[in-house]
Design a protein around this motif. Structure first.
Motif, PDB file in Angstrom:
ATOM      1  N   GLN A  68       0.849  -1.203   0.000  1.00  0.00           N
ATOM      2  CA  GLN A  68       0.000   0.000   0.000  1.00  0.00           C
ATOM      3  C   GLN A  68       0.879   1.246   0.000  1.00  0.00           C
ATOM      4  OE1 GLN A  68      -3.544  -0.278   0.324  1.00  0.00           O
ATOM      5  NE2 GLN A  68      -3.122  -2.474   0.060  1.00  0.00           N
ATOM      6  N   ASN A  69       0.310   2.363  -0.481  1.00  0.00           N
ATOM      7  CA  ASN A  69       1.038   3.635  -0.405  1.00  0.00           C
ATOM      8  C   ASN A  69       1.122   4.110   1.037  1.00  0.00           C
ATOM      9  OD1 ASN A  69       1.411   3.833  -3.158  1.00  0.00           O
ATOM     10  ND2 ASN A  69      -0.628   4.741  -3.438  1.00  0.00           N
ATOM     11  N   ASP A  70       0.023   3.949   1.757  1.00  0.00           N
ATOM     12  CA  ASP A  70      -0.032   4.407   3.148  1.00  0.00           C
ATOM     13  C   ASP A  70      -0.639   3.298   4.009  1.00  0.00           C
ATOM     14  OD1 ASP A  70      -0.652   5.552   5.609  1.00  0.00           O
ATOM     15  OD2 ASP A  70      -1.008   7.538   4.735  1.00  0.00           O
ATOM     16  N   TYR A  71       0.226   2.580   4.703  1.00  0.00           N
ATOM     17  CA  TYR A  71      -0.259   1.432   5.491  1.00  0.00           C
ATOM     18  C   TYR A  71      -1.188   1.874   6.619  1.00  0.00           C
ATOM     19  CZ  TYR A  71       2.674  -2.005   3.150  1.00  0.00           C
ATOM     20  OH  TYR A  71       3.220  -2.842   2.223  1.00  0.00           O
ATOM     21  N   ALA A  72      -0.869   3.029   7.237  1.00  0.00           N
ATOM     22  CA  ALA A  72      -1.705   3.482   8.353  1.00  0.00           C
ATOM     23  C   ALA A  72      -3.138   3.704   7.883  1.00  0.00           C
ATOM     24  CB  ALA A  72      -1.124   4.749   8.967  1.00  0.00           C
ATOM     25  N   ASP A  73      -3.313   4.331   6.708  1.00  0.00           N
ATOM     26  CA  ASP A  73      -4.660   4.540   6.160  1.00  0.00           C
ATOM     27  C   ASP A  73      -5.380   3.211   5.967  1.00  0.00           C
ATOM     28  OD1 ASP A  73      -4.863   7.222   6.031  1.00  0.00           O
ATOM     29  OD2 ASP A  73      -4.273   7.424   3.925  1.00  0.00           O
ATOM     30  N   ALA A  74      -4.650   2.239   5.414  1.00  0.00           N
ATOM     31  CA  ALA A  74      -5.251   0.929   5.127  1.00  0.00           C
ATOM     32  C   ALA A  74      -5.688   0.236   6.416  1.00  0.00           C
ATOM     33  CB  ALA A  74      -4.267   0.059   4.347  1.00  0.00           C
ATOM     34  N   ILE A  75      -4.827   0.295   7.440  1.00  0.00           N
ATOM     35  CA  ILE A  75      -5.139  -0.395   8.701  1.00  0.00           C
ATOM     36  C   ILE A  75      -6.301   0.289   9.421  1.00  0.00           C
ATOM     37  CG2 ILE A  75      -4.214  -1.019  10.986  1.00  0.00           C
ATOM     38  CD1 ILE A  75      -3.171  -2.602   8.445  1.00  0.00           C
ATOM     39  N   VAL A  76      -6.272   1.614   9.442  1.00  0.00           N
ATOM     40  CA  VAL A  76      -7.383   2.330  10.086  1.00  0.00           C
ATOM     41  C   VAL A  76      -8.694   1.993   9.369  1.00  0.00           C
ATOM     42  CG1 VAL A  76      -8.375   4.625  10.482  1.00  0.00           C
ATOM     43  CG2 VAL A  76      -5.986   4.186  11.059  1.00  0.00           C
ATOM     44  N   SER A  77      -8.646   1.882   8.049  1.00  0.00           N
ATOM     45  CA  SER A  77      -9.852   1.547   7.296  1.00  0.00           C
ATOM     46  C   SER A  77     -10.359   0.142   7.637  1.00  0.00           C
ATOM     47  CB  SER A  77      -9.566   1.665   5.800  1.00  0.00           C
ATOM     48  OG  SER A  77     -10.631   1.096   5.082  1.00  0.00           O
ATOM     49  N   ILE A  78      -9.452  -0.808   7.695  1.00  0.00           N
ATOM     50  CA  ILE A  78      -9.859  -2.181   8.063  1.00  0.00           C
ATOM     51  C   ILE A  78     -10.470  -2.177   9.466  1.00  0.00           C
ATOM     52  CG2 ILE A  78      -8.998  -4.502   8.659  1.00  0.00           C
ATOM     53  CD1 ILE A  78      -6.874  -4.124   6.457  1.00  0.00           C
ATOM     54  N   ASN A  79      -9.767  -1.565  10.393  1.00  0.00           N
ATOM     55  CA  ASN A  79     -10.231  -1.576  11.784  1.00  0.00           C
ATOM     56  C   ASN A  79     -11.618  -0.934  11.916  1.00  0.00           C
ATOM     57  OD1 ASN A  79      -7.818  -2.772  12.276  1.00  0.00           O
ATOM     58  ND2 ASN A  79      -6.930  -1.108  13.481  1.00  0.00           N
ATOM     59  N   THR A  80     -11.815   0.176  11.196  1.00  0.00           N
ATOM     60  CA  THR A  80     -13.106   0.871  11.243  1.00  0.00           C
ATOM     61  C   THR A  80     -14.227  -0.049  10.772  1.00  0.00           C
ATOM     62  OG1 THR A  80     -11.973   2.949  10.812  1.00  0.00           O
ATOM     63  CG2 THR A  80     -14.344   2.931  10.428  1.00  0.00           C
ATOM     64  N   GLN A  81     -13.926  -0.877   9.771  1.00  0.00           N
ATOM     65  CA  GLN A  81     -14.967  -1.775   9.247  1.00  0.00           C
ATOM     66  C   GLN A  81     -15.336  -2.877  10.242  1.00  0.00           C
ATOM     67  OE1 GLN A  81     -14.465  -2.462   4.738  1.00  0.00           O
ATOM     68  NE2 GLN A  81     -12.603  -1.365   5.277  1.00  0.00           N
ATOM     69  N   PHE A  82     -14.528  -3.028  11.285  1.00  0.00           N
ATOM     70  CA  PHE A  82     -14.879  -3.968  12.361  1.00  0.00           C
ATOM     71  C   PHE A  82     -15.345  -3.238  13.625  1.00  0.00           C
ATOM     72  CE2 PHE A  82     -12.308  -6.534   9.572  1.00  0.00           C
ATOM     73  CZ  PHE A  82     -13.111  -7.655   9.448  1.00  0.00           C
ATOM     74  N   GLY A  83     -15.650  -1.947  13.454  1.00  0.00           N
ATOM     75  CA  GLY A  83     -16.186  -1.193  14.593  1.00  0.00           C
ATOM     76  C   GLY A  83     -15.113  -0.715  15.558  1.00  0.00           C
ATOM     77  N   LEU A  84     -13.838  -0.849  15.174  1.00  0.00           N
ATOM     78  CA  LEU A  84     -12.750  -0.399  16.061  1.00  0.00           C
ATOM     79  C   LEU A  84     -12.463   1.065  15.758  1.00  0.00           C
ATOM     80  CD1 LEU A  84     -10.379  -3.508  15.898  1.00  0.00           C
ATOM     81  CD2 LEU A  84     -12.309  -3.064  17.424  1.00  0.00           C
ATOM     82  N   VAL A  85     -13.104   1.935  16.510  1.00  0.00           N
ATOM     83  CA  VAL A  85     -13.006   3.368  16.245  1.00  0.00           C
ATOM     84  C   VAL A  85     -12.543   4.184  17.469  1.00  0.00           C
ATOM     85  CG1 VAL A  85     -14.646   3.421  14.323  1.00  0.00           C
ATOM     86  CG2 VAL A  85     -15.512   3.577  16.655  1.00  0.00           C
ATOM     87  N   ASP A  86     -12.842   3.693  18.668  1.00  0.00           N
ATOM     88  CA  ASP A  86     -12.474   4.445  19.872  1.00  0.00           C
ATOM     89  C   ASP A  86     -11.094   4.003  20.320  1.00  0.00           C
ATOM     90  OD1 ASP A  86     -15.055   5.655  19.989  1.00  0.00           O
ATOM     91  OD2 ASP A  86     -15.816   3.748  20.780  1.00  0.00           O
TER      92      ASP A  86
END
Ligand SMILES: [Fe+2]
Length: 287
Positions: A64-82
């Protein structure tokens, strides 16, 4: 799950269900994610069901160009936001776990090349900041060593209770483990934290484990029963059961989990390409 700790019938039902659905082979727990910004239903369902049954899943994504973006996106899709906004969180809620020359930060073992013993994340946190899930993603592995080991914390409770119900019960005592306050220059950075090792987390109604094998700055309740129970727990963690996993994460691989018990082995870095993992800690749980 509320009565698993206290009611024998509920416990046996939960135990039978858990043992009937358990995975013991790592390859059955790895999910290939094609597009981290839009998970397919099949990928999402597989990861959710792995987490429901065994509290973790391993995933793999392409470069990926930006791994942090990719990981935050995956986590968000599992409800990991807080996410836990602790001292060294920097990149969209993710901490960079890598060797740091900075003297203050390298006082914390994660930012060194040293081994870390068995623990769950945030064992020193207050109830309001309880870590229910974390993700650990490998951007680049070490040149040697640095593998992780983990076990479903609910399975540890089950094994302990099957072997010795009194030991499992002792560790539910509300004053089992205390982490004293943390002070820097006489300012309290973190309040004292006292609690059981095994308990039901009220907001998720799930059996939760709060533990560290580290003995420095940890106080256990002054009773022979508790001290012996902690020894039993350590012995079990240090064994290799069918439910223990060990894996050296490759670049592009990540662990998503409901705060499993885990440890890290020491490593040697390639100076030009040091080991780098992105870690997110969340108050949410993957359900
Ligand atoms: Fe950890």
């Amino acid at each position: 799950m509320a009565n698993v700790l206290t009611k024998n019938d509920d416990y046996q039902h939960w135990r039978d269900n858990k043992l009937a659905n358990v995975f013991t082979q790592l390859e059955d727990c790895i999910v290939e994610i094609k597009n981290p910004f839009e998970l397919k239903n099949s990928e999402k369902n597989k990861i959710t069901s792995l987490c429901r049954q065994g509290n973790f899943a391993i995933f793999h994504i392409s470069k990926q160009n930006d791994y942090a973006d990719a990981i935050v996106s995956i986590n968000t899709q599992f409800g990991l936001v807080d996410f836990d906004q602790h001292l060294y969180v920097q990149d969209k809620g993710l901490a960079h776990i890598t060797q740091i020359g900075n003297k203050n930060q390298s006082d914390f073992i994660p930012y060194t090349d040293k081994a870390i013993g068995w623990h769950t994340d945030g064992y020193y946190n207050s109830t309001e900041q309880r870590i229910r899930a974390f993700s650990l993603f490998c951007v680049s592995p070490a040149s040697e060593g640095g593998s992780n080991e983990w076990i479903d914390p609910q399975m540890i409770y089950l094994l302990l209770r099957e072997n010795n119900p009194d030991v499992a019960k002792a560790l539910t005592h509300p004053k089992t483990m205390t982490i004293p306050e943390h002070r820097v220059n006489n300012i309290v950075r973190r309040a004292k934290s006292t609690g059981p090792i095994f308990f039901i987390d009220e907001s998720s109604n799930a059996l939760y484990v709060r533990y560290t094998q580290r003995k420095k700055n940890i106080e256990f309740l002054d009773s022979i029963e508790i001290k012996q129970a902690v020894e039993h727990l350590d012995d079990l963690l240090n064994k290799k059961t069918d439910y223990h996993f060990q894996h050296l994460m490759q670049a592009g691989q990540g662990l998503l989990c409901n705060n499993v018990l885990h440890k890290r082995n020491s490593f040697i870095d390639d100076k030009d390409n040091p080991r780098l993992l992105l870690r997110g800690r969340y108050f949410n749980r993957i359900e």
